[in-house]
Design a protein around this motif. Structure first.
Motif, short mmCIF file in Angstrom:
data_model
loop_
_atom_site.label_atom_id
_atom_site.label_comp_id
_atom_site.label_asym_id
_atom_site.label_seq_id
_atom_site.Cartn_x
_atom_site.Cartn_y
_atom_site.Cartn_z
N ASP A 37 0.88 -1.17 0.00
CA ASP A 37 0.00 0.00 0.00
C ASP A 37 0.92 1.22 0.00
O ASP A 37 1.43 1.62 1.05
N PRO A 38 1.15 1.83 -1.16
CA PRO A 38 2.17 2.88 -1.27
C PRO A 38 1.80 4.21 -0.61
O PRO A 38 2.64 5.11 -0.56
N VAL A 39 0.57 4.32 -0.09
CA VAL A 39 0.22 5.55 0.62
C VAL A 39 0.00 5.31 2.11
O VAL A 39 -0.42 6.20 2.83
N ASP A 40 0.32 4.13 2.58
CA ASP A 40 0.21 3.81 4.00
C ASP A 40 1.48 4.28 4.70
O ASP A 40 2.56 3.72 4.49
N PRO A 41 1.38 5.29 5.57
CA PRO A 41 2.59 5.80 6.25
C PRO A 41 3.27 4.74 7.11
O PRO A 41 4.48 4.81 7.33
N VAL A 47 10.31 1.90 3.55
CA VAL A 47 10.68 1.87 2.13
C VAL A 47 10.94 3.26 1.55
O VAL A 47 11.20 3.39 0.35
N TYR A 48 10.91 4.29 2.39
CA TYR A 48 11.16 5.67 1.92
C TYR A 48 12.27 6.26 2.78
O TYR A 48 12.23 6.17 4.01
N GLU A 49 13.25 6.84 2.12
CA GLU A 49 14.47 7.26 2.82
C GLU A 49 14.26 8.37 3.84
O GLU A 49 15.09 8.57 4.73
N GLU A 50 13.14 9.10 3.75
CA GLU A 50 12.86 10.15 4.73
C GLU A 50 12.46 9.51 6.05
O GLU A 50 11.45 8.82 6.15
N ASN A 51 13.29 9.67 7.09
CA ASN A 51 13.04 9.07 8.41
C ASN A 51 12.93 7.54 8.33
O ASN A 51 12.10 6.93 9.00
N LEU A 52 13.79 6.96 7.52
CA LEU A 52 13.77 5.51 7.28
C LEU A 52 14.02 4.72 8.56
O LEU A 52 14.85 5.07 9.38
N LYS A 53 13.28 3.59 8.68
CA LYS A 53 13.46 2.65 9.79
C LYS A 53 13.70 1.25 9.22
O LYS A 53 13.26 0.94 8.12
N ALA A 54 14.39 0.43 10.00
CA ALA A 54 14.66 -0.95 9.57
C ALA A 54 13.60 -1.87 10.14
O ALA A 54 13.24 -1.79 11.31
N LEU A 55 13.08 -2.75 9.29
CA LEU A 55 12.19 -3.79 9.76
C LEU A 55 12.99 -4.71 10.69
O LEU A 55 14.12 -5.08 10.36
N ASP A 231 5.40 -0.24 15.29
CA ASP A 231 6.61 0.31 15.92
C ASP A 231 7.68 -0.78 15.91
O ASP A 231 7.60 -1.74 16.68
N PRO A 232 8.69 -0.66 15.03
CA PRO A 232 9.68 -1.74 14.90
C PRO A 232 10.51 -1.98 16.15
O PRO A 232 11.05 -3.07 16.35
N LEU A 233 10.63 -0.98 17.01
CA LEU A 233 11.45 -1.13 18.21
C LEU A 233 10.80 -2.05 19.25
O LEU A 233 11.47 -2.50 20.18
N ARG A 234 9.53 -2.35 19.07
CA ARG A 234 8.83 -3.18 20.05
C ARG A 234 9.08 -4.67 19.86
O ARG A 234 8.89 -5.45 20.79
#
Length: 285
Positions: A37-41, A47-55, A231-234
């Motif tokens: 879903d390319p519009v799901d924040p 998948v977007y380099e702005e404020n990117l997080k790792a799965l 939240d990936p940190l959880r």
């Protein structure tokens, strides 16, 4: 050549130095279905380099030594190797870029008997190259289907995590792309079993199968989505046992049972009525 137990148990797997980039982080997430879903924040953060997080499941590709067991002398038949189990524990937030070092070691080689195969167990510590801080610890079991009967020990084997005998409390269906294996292999696992139709047929499959690590990661996405609020940190740890292959394009259903900070889970492909990842256990914050 059959497996030489002592030789394989003491095999020196070269240390891996990896220069992780934001492109690597994004490509990994795309390969396991993020961005469907390319519009799901919630998905865009991976998948977007702005404020990117790792799965969180990206831990399992860090410091990956590749198909070291295909080296001459291991006695392992590469065409008949499949992923048996996978696990990780995260000690500090995964980087989206930077230099890391992974050191994998063999922890056990188990003989299940002639015509029953062998189990090859490994562990890997992934560290920040500059600080030497431990980022994550990985465990993996490889099922060598054609290599049993070499005369090694058959145990001990850790008992699988039990799944509750009750209906699942939560469930999440995630579709995989038909080309999922072709994308995921770009994250470092180039086994032809996942790309070459003729190779897959020789190994006993009707077509190339999805990487076990990719299946594991799709299930990890389901956990992050369903019990971690994206939240990936959880998601602190995760482990499971592969029980059947997934074919690219299939939908994976993850069933979950939550007991405090521990989540038991199981994954199926409903269209074929098969369990593909079982005895799953995760810890959440």
């Amino acid at each position: 050549m059959p497996i030489d137990y002592q030789k394989l148990l003491n095999w020196d797997i070269p240390q891996v130095e990896q220069q992780l980039s934001t492109r690597d982080t994004i490509l990994y997430a795309l390969g396991v279905g993020l961005g469907a879903d390319p519009v799901d924040p919630n998905q865009l953060q991976f998948v977007y380099e702005e404020n990117l997080k790792a799965l969180p499941t990206m831990a399992i590709i860090l410091g990956y030594p590749g198909p070291w067991h295909a080296e001459p002398g291991t006695g392992v038949t590469r065409s008949h190797v499949v992923h048996g189990e996978q696990g990780f524990v995260i000690h500090k937030p995964l980087p989206v870029a930077g230099a890391i070092v992974g050191k994998t070691r063999v922890t056990a080689v188990l003989d299940k008997g002639r015509d029953k195969g062998a189990l090859l167990l490994t562990a890997c510590d992934v560290r920040d190259k500059a600080s030497n801080e431990l980022i994550c610890s990985l465990t993996s079991t490889t099922f060598c289907r054609a290599d049993g009967g070499f005369g090694g020990p058959s145990g001990p084997v850790q008992a699988p995590h039990p799944i509750p005998d009750a209906p699942a409390q939560l469930s999440c269906d995630l579709a995989t792309l038909p080309q999922a294996a072709l994308i995921y292999r770009l994250s470092g696992d180039y086994n032809p079993l996942h790309a070459d139709p003729e190779y897959a047929k020789k190994a006993g499959f009707k077509m190339p199968i999805l990487h076990g690590r990719a299946t594991f990661s799709v299930v990890g996405h389901a956990l992050v989505k369903t019990v971690c609020g994206y939240d990936p940190l959880r998601l602190k740890s995760m482990s499971g046992r592969f029980s059947s292959p997934v074919y690219p394009g299939e939908t994976i259903r993850t069933e979950m049972w939550v007991a405090g900070k521990v989540v038991s889970f199981r994954a199926t492909v409903p269209a074929r009525g098969v369990t593909v990842l079982n005895n799953g256990r995760a810890e959440i914050a």
